[in-house]
Motif scaffolding. Structure first.
Motif, PDB file in Angstrom:
ATOM      1  N   ASP A  79       0.808  -1.238   0.000  1.00 39.67           N
ATOM      2  CA  ASP A  79       0.000   0.000   0.000  1.00 39.67           C
ATOM      3  C   ASP A  79       0.829   1.270   0.000  1.00 39.67           C
ATOM      4  O   ASP A  79       0.297   2.361  -0.163  1.00 39.67           O
ATOM      5  CB  ASP A  79      -0.899   0.030   1.248  1.00 39.67           C
ATOM      6  CG  ASP A  79      -1.949  -1.070   1.206  1.00 39.67           C
ATOM      7  OD1 ASP A  79      -2.171  -1.617   0.106  1.00 39.67           O
ATOM      8  OD2 ASP A  79      -2.509  -1.380   2.274  1.00 39.67           O
ATOM      9  N   PHE A  80       2.121   1.128   0.212  1.00 38.53           N
ATOM     10  CA  PHE A  80       2.947   2.335   0.364  1.00 38.53           C
ATOM     11  C   PHE A  80       3.560   2.734  -0.979  1.00 38.53           C
ATOM     12  O   PHE A  80       4.728   2.489  -1.242  1.00 38.53           O
ATOM     13  CB  PHE A  80       4.036   2.105   1.411  1.00 38.53           C
ATOM     14  CG  PHE A  80       3.513   1.992   2.814  1.00 38.53           C
ATOM     15  CD1 PHE A  80       3.484   3.103   3.651  1.00 38.53           C
ATOM     16  CD2 PHE A  80       3.022   0.776   3.300  1.00 38.53           C
ATOM     17  CE1 PHE A  80       2.992   3.003   4.957  1.00 38.53           C
ATOM     18  CE2 PHE A  80       2.530   0.672   4.588  1.00 38.53           C
ATOM     19  CZ  PHE A  80       2.508   1.786   5.416  1.00 38.53           C
ATOM     20  N   THR A  81       2.752   3.332  -1.827  1.00 35.80           N
ATOM     21  CA  THR A  81       3.301   3.793  -3.106  1.00 35.80           C
ATOM     22  C   THR A  81       4.047   5.108  -2.876  1.00 35.80           C
ATOM     23  O   THR A  81       3.771   5.831  -1.910  1.00 35.80           O
ATOM     24  CB  THR A  81       2.169   4.061  -4.118  1.00 35.80           C
ATOM     25  OG1 THR A  81       1.352   5.112  -3.573  1.00 35.80           O
ATOM     26  CG2 THR A  81       1.320   2.830  -4.359  1.00 35.80           C
ATOM     27  N   PRO A  82       4.995   5.435  -3.752  1.00 34.45           N
ATOM     28  CA  PRO A  82       5.684   6.728  -3.618  1.00 34.45           C
ATOM     29  C   PRO A  82       4.684   7.890  -3.583  1.00 34.45           C
ATOM     30  O   PRO A  82       4.897   8.865  -2.849  1.00 34.45           O
ATOM     31  CB  PRO A  82       6.574   6.781  -4.859  1.00 34.45           C
ATOM     32  CG  PRO A  82       6.859   5.347  -5.175  1.00 34.45           C
ATOM     33  CD  PRO A  82       5.594   4.608  -4.831  1.00 34.45           C
ATOM     34  N   GLU A  83       3.615   7.769  -4.344  1.00 34.15           N
ATOM     35  CA  GLU A  83       2.619   8.849  -4.363  1.00 34.15           C
ATOM     36  C   GLU A  83       1.901   8.944  -3.018  1.00 34.15           C
ATOM     37  O   GLU A  83       1.642  10.036  -2.520  1.00 34.15           O
ATOM     38  CB  GLU A  83       1.587   8.608  -5.483  1.00 34.15           C
ATOM     39  CG  GLU A  83       2.127   8.818  -6.900  1.00 34.15           C
ATOM     40  CD  GLU A  83       3.106   7.726  -7.348  1.00 34.15           C
ATOM     41  OE1 GLU A  83       3.107   6.626  -6.760  1.00 34.15           O
ATOM     42  OE2 GLU A  83       3.912   8.006  -8.271  1.00 34.15           O
ATOM     43  N   SER A  84       1.569   7.792  -2.429  1.00 33.74           N
ATOM     44  CA  SER A  84       0.779   7.833  -1.191  1.00 33.74           C
ATOM     45  C   SER A  84       1.580   8.378  -0.009  1.00 33.74           C
ATOM     46  O   SER A  84       1.007   8.892   0.942  1.00 33.74           O
ATOM     47  CB  SER A  84       0.228   6.439  -0.858  1.00 33.74           C
ATOM     48  OG  SER A  84       1.275   5.603  -0.399  1.00 33.74           O
ATOM     49  N   VAL A  85       2.901   8.284  -0.069  1.00 31.03           N
ATOM     50  CA  VAL A  85       3.690   8.787   1.065  1.00 31.03           C
ATOM     51  C   VAL A  85       4.242  10.189   0.815  1.00 31.03           C
ATOM     52  O   VAL A  85       4.825  10.796   1.718  1.00 31.03           O
ATOM     53  CB  VAL A  85       4.860   7.827   1.440  1.00 31.03           C
ATOM     54  CG1 VAL A  85       4.351   6.419   1.701  1.00 31.03           C
ATOM     55  CG2 VAL A  85       5.955   7.842   0.379  1.00 31.03           C
ATOM     56  N   ALA A  86       4.059  10.685  -0.402  1.00 34.71           N
ATOM     57  CA  ALA A  86       4.699  11.969  -0.754  1.00 34.71           C
ATOM     58  C   ALA A  86       4.197  13.108   0.130  1.00 34.71           C
ATOM     59  O   ALA A  86       4.967  14.014   0.477  1.00 34.71           O
ATOM     60  CB  ALA A  86       4.463  12.286  -2.228  1.00 34.71           C
ATOM     61  N   GLY A  87       2.904  13.065   0.497  1.00 34.28           N
ATOM     62  CA  GLY A  87       2.350  14.158   1.304  1.00 34.28           C
ATOM     63  C   GLY A  87       3.001  14.239   2.678  1.00 34.28           C
ATOM     64  O   GLY A  87       3.556  15.265   3.057  1.00 34.28           O
ATOM     65  N   TRP A  88       2.971  13.127   3.377  1.00 34.47           N
ATOM     66  CA  TRP A  88       3.504  13.151   4.751  1.00 34.47           C
ATOM     67  C   TRP A  88       5.027  13.291   4.775  1.00 34.47           C
ATOM     68  O   TRP A  88       5.580  14.116   5.493  1.00 34.47           O
ATOM     69  CB  TRP A  88       3.058  11.887   5.515  1.00 34.47           C
ATOM     70  CG  TRP A  88       3.492  11.885   6.958  1.00 34.47           C
ATOM     71  CD1 TRP A  88       3.590  12.964   7.783  1.00 34.47           C
ATOM     72  CD2 TRP A  88       3.885  10.743   7.727  1.00 34.47           C
ATOM     73  NE1 TRP A  88       4.017  12.561   9.044  1.00 34.47           N
ATOM     74  CE2 TRP A  88       4.206  11.201   9.031  1.00 34.47           C
ATOM     75  CE3 TRP A  88       3.980   9.373   7.443  1.00 34.47           C
ATOM     76  CZ2 TRP A  88       4.620  10.340  10.045  1.00 34.47           C
ATOM     77  CZ3 TRP A  88       4.398   8.518   8.457  1.00 34.47           C
ATOM     78  CH2 TRP A  88       4.709   9.003   9.748  1.00 34.47           C
ATOM     79  N   THR A  89       5.701  12.472   3.962  1.00 30.18           N
ATOM     80  CA  THR A  89       7.175  12.507   4.007  1.00 30.18           C
ATOM     81  C   THR A  89       7.724  13.798   3.400  1.00 30.18           C
ATOM     82  O   THR A  89       8.837  14.197   3.711  1.00 30.18           O
ATOM     83  CB  THR A  89       7.798  11.333   3.214  1.00 30.18           C
ATOM     84  OG1 THR A  89       7.416  11.465   1.839  1.00 30.18           O
ATOM     85  CG2 THR A  89       7.344   9.985   3.743  1.00 30.18           C
ATOM     86  N   ARG A  90       6.966  14.397   2.510  1.00 30.11           N
ATOM     87  CA  ARG A  90       7.352  15.593   1.761  1.00 30.11           C
ATOM     88  C   ARG A  90       8.460  15.284   0.747  1.00 30.11           C
ATOM     89  O   ARG A  90       9.142  16.194   0.269  1.00 30.11           O
ATOM     90  CB  ARG A  90       7.736  16.745   2.704  1.00 30.11           C
ATOM     91  CG  ARG A  90       6.554  17.127   3.589  1.00 30.11           C
ATOM     92  CD  ARG A  90       6.922  18.001   4.736  1.00 30.11           C
ATOM     93  NE  ARG A  90       7.246  19.357   4.310  1.00 30.11           N
ATOM     94  CZ  ARG A  90       7.623  20.305   5.164  1.00 30.11           C
ATOM     95  NH1 ARG A  90       7.697  20.031   6.458  1.00 30.11           N
ATOM     96  NH2 ARG A  90       7.903  21.510   4.747  1.00 30.11           N
ATOM     97  N   VAL A  91       8.612  14.024   0.405  1.00 35.53           N
ATOM     98  CA  VAL A  91       9.566  13.645  -0.645  1.00 35.53           C
ATOM     99  C   VAL A  91       8.758  13.377  -1.913  1.00 35.53           C
ATOM    100  O   VAL A  91       7.885  12.501  -1.921  1.00 35.53           O
ATOM    101  CB  VAL A  91      10.361  12.382  -0.262  1.00 35.53           C
ATOM    102  CG1 VAL A  91      11.385  12.050  -1.346  1.00 35.53           C
ATOM    103  CG2 VAL A  91      11.037  12.553   1.094  1.00 35.53           C
TER     104      VAL A  91
END
Ligand SMILES: Nc1nc2c(c(=O)[nH]1)N[C@H]1C(S)=C(S)[C@@H](COP(=O)(O)OP(=O)(O)OC[C@H]3O[C@@H](n4cnc5c(=O)[nH]c(N)nc54)[C@H](O)[C@@H]3O)O[C@H]1N2
Ligand SMILES: Nc1nc2c(c(=O)[nH]1)N[C@H]1C(S)=C(S)[C@@H](COP(=O)(O)OP(=O)(O)OC[C@H]3O[C@@H](n4cnc5c(=O)[nH]c(N)nc54)[C@H](O)[C@@H]3O)O[C@H]1N2
Ligand code: SF4
Ligand SMILES: [Mo]
Length: 744
Positions: free
Chosen positions: A272-284
């Motif tokens: 479930d952890f796609t680069p897109e799905s984590v981009a908001g929180w991680t800010r990467v």
């Protein structure tokens, strides 16, 4: 008048000495000159001939002389009479310990084990000789404000909590450095000298260095790329990198494929952890995450590393686990240039216990009395100590032995600990200073200064980039009557067990301890003991070298190493770089690496919830500084000169929004406390993240630190809530603390 010898550059009054600096994992060889008539250090330089550090040194190493000569350093034991300190003889000091401990039950006692223990020749090898005989049920340590997450993952994955693999930076083509700033720290759980030059070398051979940190540190400045990340979000980011590797069929377990279990669990965990799905929180940005995944997959050799920024945070265990998972899943484990187990010349004592022998650990076997915090690896969060002292009832702590720690500064919720310590009935401190913590002790038992004792690092070599070793003799004699700290530990252990100091046979107890070490390595103590005419840590160092991978095993392997052989090489010995040894080193019940321990994987839903929430508002992180060592070097003039270093670093956009200006002061407030600090505005901070150094706050009237008090700074642990922890390990989350920042 003194004449100078041209070939040695020293006067005829000066003697030359070699010593290994005990202050950080660089273990630098130092050349010292000492004026014989004044018994003073006149010069300290990096030792160019040292086989390990080759001349490297930092300002802390050059200040060892100031530390030794510091007039505030205790040279004799002191006992407190009201609010005065009285210097006493060692016999009187131990007698006072007897009186104080009398009538307290073993379960009313605890000890707190601090960071310098890991760097001290005697303490590191003998702390158990206090704890076990005393009968105290458990101890506290700064381990739970440091590497506890790494200990948990390492124990579950490889079978021993100190079998911590380290990035082979000397041979890698790609170094991913997360939450570590070797420019300041010298490297941690990664022993290799002069890491900034190592970065240059990696780049010069066509490799790449990427630093992941909410702050553009001086390490990041030296690297190819800085990836700014939201504090606490690293686990989500690492899962996204793994997601890309699995999704694009780039996973390769390399040489350890046949000894890795749990691969499919990891595949499912990162789904479930796609680069897109984590981009908001991680800010990467997602494209950056994909590029890093591709670069790691393509690099011939990649070293994946996470340190304090990944441990001292909300998801410390997940993040610390995932660096290793990424190394393993990208074929970069147990192979040169990747993540490797060290191969120390000296077998570290901490490698004796294995899950193969003892079975897998269970966590939460007991809970702390007041907060109900579950035990993890035998300890609860260091911040629990305050309430266990302050809260009445059965099991209330009334006795404390502080061993080289300053938790009033170094532990979260420090105001509560400061308030609780005066309530103790028996507070014995082993420390060389009357500082923010020891000011509340009843007795302070000082150890020798570093230069008054021999040195050979214990644990640090177990994650070193090379199999090296070196011995240092003491440079100055011990003060009259001064015992070694290993002897103090043995005595205190017996005194707490109810014995009288006069009746304690230190040598016999030491022989008994040494005999158990012999037995643990299959040696007959009756044959080994007679080989020595003295005990103490030096005997253990010899044992650890002789039973180590290059040792002579007491004659079984003729020509093998002994301490005598190492002493004969003043520049040290170097037996080569790290070697692939996972098959021999992994000591789990199955003999395999557990890639996906249930205990750790079960924390992923908590991460998912946090990912969905994101972060709004400002958060605080800590930083280290090249001229500090946690809380205790600020009394050396050479290390505190220049402008105020205890500043709040803040991004320019945040500063202008809040109305903070250069030279102004900010008020920082969390749920734990509130303080003021001078403002330093810099685009090295990711917006939304502010940063205070740790280890400051020396404005205590009860301490005896005349220089440090003039450079007091503020204690950032006043802002750290004790209950803000990585749930799996109980480790403090002193990074990512929600704060409000206003104009002071
Ligand atoms: N000069 C000096 N050397 C020391 C010490 C010292 O006090 N001074 N202390 C020693 C000790 S006890 C230790 S444990 C080691 C520690 O050694 P390091 O781990 O190298 O410690 P730091 O220099 O504090 O670097 C930690 C970095 O993590 C970043 N960070 C904070 N939160 C996060 C996060 O959530 N994610 C990521 N990715 N990064 C984050 C910080 O901005 C900081 O740059 O240093 C040792 N060496
Ligand atoms: N906010 C925040 N808090 C942190 C951290 C952070 O990054 N941010 N980092 C954490 C980490 S990683 C660590 S390791 C801890 C460190 O915290 P502590 O383990 O408390 O270590 P120090 O603050 O260095 O205090 C060490 C004490 O040992 C004494 N000492 C030094 N050498 C010797 C010796 O040879 N013998 C004896 N007997 N005493 C000696 C010193 O005088 C000093 O009182 O702090 C933790 N706290
Ligand atoms: S403190 Fe400085 S001199 Fe000492 S080992 Fe570390 S880098 Fe070397
Ligand atoms: Mo640490």
């Amino acid at each position: 008048m003194l004449s100078e010898n041209r070939s040695t550059g020293r006067t005829n009054d000066e003697s030359a000495h070699r010593y290994t600096c005990p202050l950080c994992e660089c273990m630098c060889g130092l050349d010292l000159l000492v004026s014989e008539s004044e018994q003073r250090v006149t010069l300290i330089r990096g030792a160019k001939d040292d086989v390990w550090s080759k001349g490297y040194i930092c300002p802390k190493g050059s200040a060892l002389g100031q530390l030794h000569h510091d007039p505030d350093r205790l040279r004799a034991p002191v006992v407190r009479v009201g609010d005065q300190w009285r210097e006493v003889s060692w016999d009187e000091a131990f007698q006072r310990c007897e009186e104080l401990a009398h009538g307290l039950a073993p379960d009313e006692f605890t000890a707190f084990i601090g960071n310098p223990v890991g760097h001290n020749f005697s303490l590191s090898r003998y702390t158990g000789q206090l704890v076990v005989p005393s009968g105290m049920p458990h101890v506290y340590s700064s381990g739970t404000v440091d590497q506890w997450p790494k200990n948990v993952t390492t124990l579950l994955m490889y079978g021993n909590q100190w079998l911590i693999p380290s990035p082979d930076v000397q041979r890698t083509d790609y170094w991913l450095c997360m939450g570590g700033n070797p420019e300041a720290s010298g490297g941690s759980l990664l022993a290799s000298p002069d890491l900034l030059s190592e970065i240059d070398t990696i780049r010069a051979r066509g490799g790449k260095v990427v630093v992941v940190d909410p702050r553009r540190t001086k390490t990041a400045d030296r690297a190819d790329e800085w990836i700014a990340i939201q504090p606490g979000s690293d686990a989500a980011w690492l899962l996204a990198i793994l997601h890309v590797l699995f999704d694009e069929d780039l996973v390769d377990l390399g040489s350890v494929a046949d000894i890795v279990d749990g691969f499919e669990v990891v595949r499912a965990a990162c789904q479930d952890f796609t680069p897109e799905s984590v981009a908001g929180w991680t800010r990467v940005p997602a494209e950056t995450t994909r590029r890093v995944a591709h670069d790691i997959a393509a690099a011939p050799r990649a070293a994946i590393y996470g340190r304090i920024g990944l441990c001292n945070q909300e998801f410390g265990t997940l993040a610390s686990w995932l660096t290793d998972v990424l190394a393993i899943c990208s074929g970069n484990f147990d192979t040169p240039g990747g993540l490797m187990f060290g191969n120390p010349i000296n077998f570290p004592l901490n490698w004796l216990a294995t899950t193969k022998a003892n079975g897998l650990p269970t966590f939460g076997r007991w809970r702390s009395r007041v907060r109900g915090a579950p035990e993890v690896l035998g300890q609860v969060p260091a911040s629990c100590l305050a309430e266990e002292i302050a809260t009445p009832g059965a099991g209330q702590l009334k006795g404390l032995v502080m061993i080289a720690a300053n938790p009033v500064i170094s532990v979260p919720d420090s105001a509560k600990l400061k308030a609780a310590l005066p309530e103790l009935q028996c507070f014995i401190a082993m420390d060389n200073y009357i500082n923010e913590t020891t000011q509340y002790a009843h007795v302070i038992l000082p150890g020798p200064s570093p230069l008054e004792q021999p040195h050979y690092d214990e644990l640090l070599w177990s994650w070193a980039s090379r199999s090296a070793g070196k011995w240092s003799d003491a440079i100055f004699p011990l003060a009259d009557g001064q015992p070694d700290e290993w002897e103090i530990l043995i005595r205190l252990g017996q005194i707490l067990a109810g014995h009288l100091n006069a009746d304690i046979d230190v040598a016999a107890l030491d022989d008994a301890y040494f005999s158990t070490l012999c037995g643990a390595k299959g040696l007959d103590p009756d044959l080994v003991l007679p080989l020595y005419d003295h005990g103490g840590p030096e005997r253990i160092v010899d044992w650890s070298i002789r039973v180590g991978p290059f040792g002579d095993r007491y004659g079984e392997r003729p020509g093998g190493l002994t301490l005598a052989a190492i002493k004969a090489q003043p520049n040290g010995v170097d037996m080569g770089p790290m070697v692939a040894r996972a098959r021999e080193a992994v000591c789990t019940p199955t003999g395999h690496i557990d890639l996906a321990p249930d205990y750790i994987v079960a924390d992923i839903p908590r991460l998912q919830r946090r990912l969905a929430e994101g972060t709004d508002g400002m958060v605080l992180v800590s930083r280290r500084q090249r001229r500090s060592k946690n809380s205790w070097l600020h009394n050396a003039p050479a290390l505190v000169g220049g402008k105020d270093r205890c500043t709040l670093l803040i991004n320019p956009d945040d500063a202008s929004r809040i109305g903070l200006t250069v030279g102004g002061r900010a008020r920082i407030t969390s749920t734990a406390g509130s303080l003021e600090a001078p403002v330093e505005i810099s685009d090295e901070m990711l917006a939304g993240v502010v940063c205070l150094p740790h280890g400051w706050g020396h404005d205590e009237s009860g301490s005896r630190l005349s220089i440090a008090r003039e450079h007091a700074g503020v204690n950032n642990n006043l802002l750290a809530p004790g209950t803000f922890v990585d749930e799996l390990s109980g480790n403090a989350a002193v990074n990512g603390i929600p704060v409000e920042v206003t104009v002071a």
